[in-house]
Design a protein around this motif. Structure first.
Motif, PDB file in Angstrom:
ATOM      1  N   MET A  72       0.827  -1.209   0.000  1.00  0.00           N
ATOM      2  CA  MET A  72       0.000   0.000   0.000  1.00  0.00           C
ATOM      3  C   MET A  72       0.864   1.262   0.000  1.00  0.00           C
ATOM      4  SD  MET A  72      -3.068  -1.038  -0.288  1.00  0.00           S
ATOM      5  CE  MET A  72      -2.290  -2.279  -1.337  1.00  0.00           C
ATOM      6  N   ILE A  73       1.982   1.212   0.684  1.00  0.00           N
ATOM      7  CA  ILE A  73       2.860   2.387   0.686  1.00  0.00           C
ATOM      8  C   ILE A  73       3.382   2.647  -0.722  1.00  0.00           C
ATOM      9  CG2 ILE A  73       5.095   3.255   1.478  1.00  0.00           C
ATOM     10  CD1 ILE A  73       4.505   1.903   4.175  1.00  0.00           C
ATOM     11  N   HIS A  74       3.786   1.578  -1.421  1.00  0.00           N
ATOM     12  CA  HIS A  74       4.362   1.763  -2.756  1.00  0.00           C
ATOM     13  C   HIS A  74       3.318   2.182  -3.786  1.00  0.00           C
ATOM     14  CE1 HIS A  74       8.568   0.693  -2.309  1.00  0.00           C
ATOM     15  NE2 HIS A  74       8.224  -0.288  -1.500  1.00  0.00           N
ATOM     16  N   THR A  75       2.077   1.757  -3.625  1.00  0.00           N
ATOM     17  CA  THR A  75       1.072   2.075  -4.647  1.00  0.00           C
ATOM     18  C   THR A  75       0.220   3.283  -4.301  1.00  0.00           C
ATOM     19  OG1 THR A  75      -0.519   1.037  -6.143  1.00  0.00           O
ATOM     20  CG2 THR A  75      -0.893   0.683  -3.795  1.00  0.00           C
ATOM     21  N   ARG A  76       0.247   3.717  -3.010  1.00  0.00           N
ATOM     22  CA  ARG A  76      -0.701   4.753  -2.588  1.00  0.00           C
ATOM     23  C   ARG A  76      -0.067   5.902  -1.817  1.00  0.00           C
ATOM     24  NH1 ARG A  76      -5.875   3.605   1.470  1.00  0.00           N
ATOM     25  NH2 ARG A  76      -6.647   5.735   1.546  1.00  0.00           N
ATOM     26  N   TYR A  77       0.800   5.603  -0.863  1.00  0.00           N
ATOM     27  CA  TYR A  77       1.215   6.629   0.093  1.00  0.00           C
ATOM     28  C   TYR A  77       2.483   7.384  -0.302  1.00  0.00           C
ATOM     29  CZ  TYR A  77      -2.331   4.933   3.318  1.00  0.00           C
ATOM     30  OH  TYR A  77      -3.526   4.600   3.896  1.00  0.00           O
ATOM     31  N   ASP A 133       5.677   2.855  -7.026  1.00  0.00           N
ATOM     32  CA  ASP A 133       6.184   1.744  -7.833  1.00  0.00           C
ATOM     33  C   ASP A 133       5.150   0.628  -7.756  1.00  0.00           C
ATOM     34  OD1 ASP A 133       7.453  -0.454  -8.921  1.00  0.00           O
ATOM     35  OD2 ASP A 133       9.393  -0.032  -7.997  1.00  0.00           O
ATOM     36  N   HIS A 134       4.264   0.581  -8.744  1.00  0.00           N
ATOM     37  CA  HIS A 134       3.163  -0.378  -8.695  1.00  0.00           C
ATOM     38  C   HIS A 134       3.648  -1.810  -8.925  1.00  0.00           C
ATOM     39  CE1 HIS A 134       0.792   3.160  -8.470  1.00  0.00           C
ATOM     40  NE2 HIS A 134       1.042   3.531  -9.704  1.00  0.00           N
ATOM     41  N   SER A 135       4.750  -1.985  -9.643  1.00  0.00           N
ATOM     42  CA  SER A 135       5.297  -3.328  -9.826  1.00  0.00           C
ATOM     43  C   SER A 135       5.797  -3.887  -8.496  1.00  0.00           C
ATOM     44  CB  SER A 135       6.435  -3.292 -10.856  1.00  0.00           C
ATOM     45  OG  SER A 135       7.019  -4.565 -10.990  1.00  0.00           O
ATOM     46  N   THR A 136       6.514  -3.064  -7.737  1.00  0.00           N
ATOM     47  CA  THR A 136       6.957  -3.489  -6.404  1.00  0.00           C
ATOM     48  C   THR A 136       5.757  -3.726  -5.501  1.00  0.00           C
ATOM     49  OG1 THR A 136       9.048  -2.300  -6.614  1.00  0.00           O
ATOM     50  CG2 THR A 136       8.285  -2.783  -4.378  1.00  0.00           C
ATOM     51  N   ALA A 137       4.767  -2.862  -5.612  1.00  0.00           N
ATOM     52  CA  ALA A 137       3.557  -3.048  -4.812  1.00  0.00           C
ATOM     53  C   ALA A 137       2.881  -4.376  -5.137  1.00  0.00           C
ATOM     54  CB  ALA A 137       2.592  -1.885  -5.058  1.00  0.00           C
ATOM     55  N   ALA A 187       2.011  -7.352  -2.562  1.00  0.00           N
ATOM     56  CA  ALA A 187       0.620  -7.779  -2.396  1.00  0.00           C
ATOM     57  C   ALA A 187       0.482  -9.271  -2.661  1.00  0.00           C
ATOM     58  CB  ALA A 187      -0.287  -6.980  -3.335  1.00  0.00           C
ATOM     59  N   ASN A 188       1.182  -9.787  -3.669  1.00  0.00           N
ATOM     60  CA  ASN A 188       1.149 -11.225  -3.926  1.00  0.00           C
ATOM     61  C   ASN A 188       1.739 -12.005  -2.762  1.00  0.00           C
ATOM     62  OD1 ASN A 188      -0.138 -11.490  -6.430  1.00  0.00           O
ATOM     63  ND2 ASN A 188       1.710 -10.899  -7.545  1.00  0.00           N
ATOM     64  N   ASN A 242      -7.910  -7.716  -2.075  1.00  0.00           N
ATOM     65  CA  ASN A 242      -8.451  -6.369  -2.256  1.00  0.00           C
ATOM     66  C   ASN A 242      -7.322  -5.354  -2.403  1.00  0.00           C
ATOM     67  OD1 ASN A 242     -10.606  -4.370  -2.267  1.00  0.00           O
ATOM     68  ND2 ASN A 242      -9.900  -3.814  -0.224  1.00  0.00           N
ATOM     69  N   GLY A 243      -6.245  -5.536  -1.641  1.00  0.00           N
ATOM     70  CA  GLY A 243      -5.075  -4.684  -1.835  1.00  0.00           C
ATOM     71  C   GLY A 243      -4.466  -4.860  -3.213  1.00  0.00           C
ATOM     72  N   LEU A 244      -4.426  -6.109  -3.690  1.00  0.00           N
ATOM     73  CA  LEU A 244      -3.931  -6.366  -5.040  1.00  0.00           C
ATOM     74  C   LEU A 244      -4.821  -5.691  -6.082  1.00  0.00           C
ATOM     75  CD1 LEU A 244      -1.858  -7.905  -6.774  1.00  0.00           C
ATOM     76  CD2 LEU A 244      -3.376  -9.889  -6.674  1.00  0.00           C
ATOM     77  N   ALA A 245      -6.126  -5.644  -5.810  1.00  0.00           N
ATOM     78  CA  ALA A 245      -7.046  -4.966  -6.728  1.00  0.00           C
ATOM     79  C   ALA A 245      -6.734  -3.480  -6.825  1.00  0.00           C
ATOM     80  CB  ALA A 245      -8.494  -5.177  -6.266  1.00  0.00           C
ATOM     81  N   LEU A 246      -6.365  -2.853  -5.705  1.00  0.00           N
ATOM     82  CA  LEU A 246      -6.003  -1.437  -5.760  1.00  0.00           C
ATOM     83  C   LEU A 246      -4.769  -1.233  -6.631  1.00  0.00           C
ATOM     84  CD1 LEU A 246      -6.435   1.480  -4.830  1.00  0.00           C
ATOM     85  CD2 LEU A 246      -4.996   0.963  -2.841  1.00  0.00           C
TER      86      LEU A 246
END
Length: 732
Positions: A361-366, A373-377, A381-382, A406-410
């Motif tokens: 969540m930090i990498h994709t949102r915060y 970095d959505h790839s790292t996120a 998440a996986n 649900n986090g993976l969906a974000l």
């Protein structure tokens, strides 16, 4: 500001501040408050103020209290037995193990605005002129109190409330990270500074000095009391703290558990037991209420007392609630470091699962947008999903797997993989329905359905999204954001009147927040309610003076309604916040054209040079060229604007310019398009004139008739242009 109604007293010692606070009060004193955070933690001063005024307000103005119950109960849990809590949500009611949603850090800003308006209403009801509020120790206040008084300094009506605020002479205790409204700048801008001299300490009080130090909950600044306390043996100090803690607990006031009680317990005879327990209680309470600076403080104090090996539950609670708070406070880099340390400190699969999810969540949102970095996120998440799938208990495995998916969906939403996000969330809803009882995890099940509505909106499937939002509201009707989101969706469905109903429901359920007011303004504007829209844009600015888009919209409305002075003020204010704001620069050029077309042309030429793809700037420069008599320049600029955005009003303007330039054939296409798109009588009139010049008299006469039918006041102009008497035909 020497003429400011509020005062900022700065003095090194408490006895000097208290003397200056009490000196020469010209109006009745509403309350005398101590803001030191060690007393009751967040809102030590704000809560004390409410405990002083709410009982009288409840007696005399119960509807006012009911309207602000959320703010009042957030600050004063002691009043829960007196004020009914009628706006509970699934979030506020969730048991700790089912709490999966936390408040935005801006919740405290909303609370401060709500309290400001509550005080205004209460003081109007009291009558008798303004009251004075005396507050000491703001330099030691929790950020919630500092924020509250910063907003009061800016918004308080001096005809109702005046502030006399005292701090030490040195710097304020300002926390790191972004702050919505910091106290220091507010004091400098809105308060007259009074600097007090150092005077000798007063005579020593009677009684045991060390005991008096502890009885003051360690908030005093008399060095003689502190020295007496420090001369005691450790066991003697601990005994005093334990005795004081028992006195405070016997008072039965929950807010003491956020300040003085944990302070005394961690300095008492059992810091690793009673101290940790008191800090956990404060930590859990404050993270649930959105008091994130205090949560970080309790977590740091708790982590100093626990070991990850021997007290893993407490250690992880202090760690993960600190990281949650740091992320919410705009300090995600610090949270990432803590998660790295947590992974190194334990082999607990549950800790690793939760840390993996939070890191995603930090990498994709915060993180700041340019650092996300959505790839790292996705990788983290996986990992969280993999840990969840290994949980032995079937029900817990189902919930944790769905939660982490649900986090993976974000992450998928942020990557633009909307179909994947929809599948993940929909499967999660179905899985929980199969695996859990009807009442289990009601909060997260509502969150999932709300999230699916947002994905459906992004996919353009508005009716399905509306059905999901209706389902969510049916089970969590007091959650204001759901009504806000429903209003936004209804506007997409071209239902502005229904959207306003939703916005007003959100406003009734929540302390004030500018987004809902701003959106209601837009909806009102769609319905032609210009006064209502102006009022709402003004209220949005009052709630958030940094909201540039509200200045843009209000400036445009003021310009359109010929409030040129007001438009100029908004343009200046907005450009002060965003000097290169394109719409405001364009409006400035249009405003200049009222008095100085040369200056307007220069300003708009600069804008079109800086932002050549902004169509309204070309249209505005074309209008200025037309006013200057430069028809060819106007036609060129209107054409450049239309090449970017085909707008009926610009087509009309170019058609008129073509007509005046003696080019009726080119004018015909523009005026026909403008007339057809808008049905505007003026466009019909100009179309008739154009048709006459093309010797198409029958069509011209029809255009003039339509014009006069729509607006009879245009009959004289139509008659003059056509040489016909059209009034009788219009009457027919």
């Amino acid at each position: 500001m020497s003429d400011a109604p509020h005062q900022w007293i700065r003095a090194r010692h408490r006895h000097d501040r208290r003397r200056l606070l009490a000196a020469g009060a010209e109006v009745p004193v509403l309350a005398v408050l101590d803001a030191h955070r060690r007393l009751r933690g967040p809102y030590s001063a704000g809560g004390a103020l409410l405990r002083a005024v709410v009982p009288g307000a409840l007696r005399d103005r119960p509807a006012l209290v009911a309207a602000h119950e959320t703010e009042i109960l957030a600050l004063t849990p002691e009043l829960r037995g007196v004020i009914p809590a009628t706006r509970e949500t699934l979030t506020s009611l969730a048991v700790p193990k089912e709490r999966t949603r936390f408040y935005s850090r801006l919740r405290t800003v909303r609370i401060a605005h709500g309290l400001t308006e509550f005080l205004h209403g209460h003081l109007r009801g009291l009558g008798g002129g303004p009251r004075l509020l005396l507050v000491d120790n703001l330099h030691e206040a929790d950020p919630t109190d500092q924020e509250l008084f910063a907003i009061l300094l800016r918004r308080a009506d001096p005809g109702l409330l005046r502030l006399r605020l005292a701090t030490a002479a040195d710097e304020l205790n300002t926390p790191p990270g972004p702050l919505a409204e910091p106290l220091g700048p507010a004091l400098e801008r809105y308060a007259h500074v009074i600097t007090g001299p150092d005077t000798p300490l007063p005579p020593l009080p009677a009684g045991d000095l060390a005991e008096r130090w502890v009885a003051g909950d360690g908030t005093g600044d008399d060095p003689r009391l502190r020295e007496a306390y420090e001369r005691l043996a450790p066991a003697g100090r601990a005994a005093l703290h334990d005795a004081r803690a028992e006195v405070l607990l016997a008072a039965g006031e929950p807010s003491l558990g956020l300040g003085a009680v944990p302070y005394h317990r961690e300095h008492g005879g059992d810091p690793y037991g009673a101290g940790v327990t008191a800090l956990r209680t404060a930590l859990d309470t404050c993270v649930d209420l959105g008091y994130y600076h205090a949560t970080v403080d309790y977590a740091e104090r708790g982590l100093a007392l626990v070991d990850p090996a021997s007290a893993r539950g407490d250690w992880w609670a202090f760690t993960t609630k600190k990281t949650t708070s740091l992320a919410a406070l705009g300090r995600p880099d610090e949270a990432l470091v803590l998660y790295e340390g947590a992974r190194a400190a334990t082999d607990s699969s549950r800790v690793h699962m939760q840390a993996a999810y939070a890191t995603a969540m930090i990498h994709t949102r915060y993180l700041p947008r340019d650092e996300q970095d959505h790839s790292t996120a996705r990788a983290w998440a996986n990992a969280a999903v993999a840990f969840a799938q290994a949980i032995p208990d079937p029900g817990e495995r189902a919930f944790q797997t769905v939660f982490n998916r649900n986090g993976l969906a974000l992450v998928a939403v942020h990557e633009g993989a909307l179909d994947e996000a929809l599948r993940l969330v929909s499967e999660g809803i179905e899985w929980l329905d199969r695996s859990l009882g009807a009442s289990e995890h009601a909060l997260h099940r509502s969150v999932l359905k709300h999230n699916r509505s947002q994905v459906l909106i992004a996919l353009g499937r508005y009716e399905e999204a509306l059905a999901d939002l209706d389902d969510v509201i049916a089970v969590d009707s007091n959650h204001p954001e759901y009504h806000f989101d429903r209003g936004n969706l209804l506007r997409r469905l071209d239902r502005p009147a229904d959207a306003i109903v939703c916005y007003e429901r959100a406003m009734a359920l929540s302390p004030p927040f500018p987004e809902v007011v701003y959106n209601r303004a837009d909806a009102r504007l769609e319905l032609g309610d210009v006064p209502g829209a102006l009022a709402d844009f003004g209220y949005a600015i009052e709630l958030d003076p940094g909201r540039v888009d509200a200045y843009v919209n209000r400036a445009g409305l003021r310009y359109a309604t010929e409030d040129l002075a007001g438009a100029g003020q908004d343009i200046d204010s907005g450009l002060g916040l965003d000097p290169d704001n394109v719409p405001l620069r364009c409006l400035r050029g249009q405003l200049l054209a009222v008095s100085d077309t040369e200056a307007a042309h220069r300003a708009l030429t600069g804008l079109t040079g800086d932002h050549p793809d902004y169509a309204p700037a070309w249209a505005a420069r074309g209008a200025v060229a037309y006013e200057r008599g430069d028809l060819l320049g106007a036609i060129g600029d209107f054409g450049r604007s239309l090449s970017l955005v085909d707008a009926p009003d610009v087509r009309f303007n170019r058609g008129v310019a073509y007509l005046e330039a003696g080019r009726p054939r080119e004018a015909l296409a523009d005026l026909s398009a403008a007339s057809e798109a808008t049905g505007d009588p003026e466009a019909q009139l100009q179309l008739g004139i154009c048709l006459l010049r093309l010797d198409r008299g029958t069509e011209a006469r029809e255009a003039f008739l339509r014009c006069v039918e729509e607006d009879p006041s245009l009959a004289p102009r139509a008659e003059e242009a056509a040489g016909l008497v059209l009034g009788a035909h219009a009457a027919d």
